[in-house]
Motif scaffolding. Structure first.
Motif, PDB file in Angstrom:
ATOM      1  N   VAL A   5       2.045  11.405  -1.043  1.00  0.00           N
ATOM      2  CA  VAL A   5       2.605  10.296  -0.285  1.00  0.00           C
ATOM      3  C   VAL A   5       3.174   9.272  -1.259  1.00  0.00           C
ATOM      4  O   VAL A   5       2.516   8.900  -2.231  1.00  0.00           O
ATOM      5  CB  VAL A   5       1.523   9.618   0.590  1.00  0.00           C
ATOM      6  N   LYS A   7       5.568   5.514  -1.216  1.00  0.00           N
ATOM      7  CA  LYS A   7       6.037   4.437  -0.343  1.00  0.00           C
ATOM      8  C   LYS A   7       6.980   3.529  -1.106  1.00  0.00           C
ATOM      9  O   LYS A   7       6.821   3.311  -2.304  1.00  0.00           O
ATOM     10  CB  LYS A   7       4.862   3.590   0.143  1.00  0.00           C
ATOM     11  N   LYS A  11      10.616   3.038   3.432  1.00  0.00           N
ATOM     12  CA  LYS A  11      10.008   4.183   4.113  1.00  0.00           C
ATOM     13  C   LYS A  11       8.831   4.741   3.346  1.00  0.00           C
ATOM     14  O   LYS A  11       8.642   4.483   2.164  1.00  0.00           O
ATOM     15  CB  LYS A  11      11.039   5.281   4.343  1.00  0.00           C
ATOM     16  N   THR A  12       8.070   5.543   4.057  1.00  0.00           N
ATOM     17  CA  THR A  12       6.990   6.334   3.486  1.00  0.00           C
ATOM     18  C   THR A  12       7.458   7.782   3.486  1.00  0.00           C
ATOM     19  O   THR A  12       7.940   8.281   4.499  1.00  0.00           O
ATOM     20  CB  THR A  12       5.710   6.203   4.323  1.00  0.00           C
ATOM     21  N   ILE A  32      -2.581  11.458   6.099  1.00  0.00           N
ATOM     22  CA  ILE A  32      -1.451  10.568   6.398  1.00  0.00           C
ATOM     23  C   ILE A  32      -1.710   9.693   7.621  1.00  0.00           C
ATOM     24  O   ILE A  32      -0.800   9.023   8.117  1.00  0.00           O
ATOM     25  CB  ILE A  32      -0.138  11.361   6.572  1.00  0.00           C
ATOM     26  N   GLU A  34      -3.135   6.791   8.062  1.00  0.00           N
ATOM     27  CA  GLU A  34      -2.776   5.385   7.882  1.00  0.00           C
ATOM     28  C   GLU A  34      -1.264   5.199   7.915  1.00  0.00           C
ATOM     29  O   GLU A  34      -0.755   4.267   8.540  1.00  0.00           O
ATOM     30  CB  GLU A  34      -3.337   4.853   6.561  1.00  0.00           C
ATOM     31  N   GLU A  35      -0.541   6.096   7.267  1.00  0.00           N
ATOM     32  CA  GLU A  35       0.910   5.994   7.258  1.00  0.00           C
ATOM     33  C   GLU A  35       1.490   6.158   8.656  1.00  0.00           C
ATOM     34  O   GLU A  35       2.466   5.512   9.014  1.00  0.00           O
ATOM     35  CB  GLU A  35       1.535   7.027   6.310  1.00  0.00           C
ATOM     36  N   ALA A  39       3.746   2.917   8.910  1.00  0.00           N
ATOM     37  CA  ALA A  39       5.111   3.103   8.404  1.00  0.00           C
ATOM     38  C   ALA A  39       6.140   2.837   9.488  1.00  0.00           C
ATOM     39  O   ALA A  39       5.992   3.295  10.620  1.00  0.00           O
ATOM     40  CB  ALA A  39       5.285   4.523   7.862  1.00  0.00           C
ATOM     41  N   MET A  42       9.036   7.179   8.505  1.00  0.00           N
ATOM     42  CA  MET A  42       8.311   8.203   7.764  1.00  0.00           C
ATOM     43  C   MET A  42       9.236   9.400   7.592  1.00  0.00           C
ATOM     44  O   MET A  42       9.803   9.897   8.564  1.00  0.00           O
ATOM     45  CB  MET A  42       7.045   8.642   8.490  1.00  0.00           C
TER      46      MET A  42
END
Length: 99
Positions: A5, A7, A11-12, A32, A34-35, A39, A42
């Motif tokens: 991952v 960031k 974007k992520t 992922i 949390e993202e 985000a 993504m």
């Protein structure tokens, strides 16, 4: 399956390598989570993805729904022919943004 991952302000990006199947999908989802919640955009890079099962495809739909709920964007990119064929045969090309 491995994933990385990264960031930036815009974007992520999640780069996935190997295979996403019923044995690995939970690890990716947890990694992922949390993202998915934070985000705005993504991008999931499948340039090194060899295979995706229906479990992996369901995860992508779940991510898309979560992003839609908060006006976020999900982009799937760099799919190989086999992965793209799965998305086309299942109709996911109509639901997901694939570039």
């Amino acid at each position: 399956m491995e994933f990385e991952v990264s960031k930036n302000a815009e974007k992520t990006t999640v780069k996935v390598k190997g295979k996403i199947d019923s044995a690995t999908v939970y690890e990716l989802e947890e990694g992922i989570k949390e993202e998915m919640l934070l985000a705005k955009t993504m991008a999931i890079d499948f340039s090194e993805l060899e295979y995706i099962s229906s479990a992996g495809a369901r995860l992508l739909l779940m991510i898309q729904k979560k992003m839609n709920k908060r006006n976020g964007n999900l982009v799937i990119m760099n799919c190989n022919k086999d992965v793209l064929d799965v998305f086309e045969k299942t109709g996911f090309t109509q639901v997901l943004t694939i570039i």
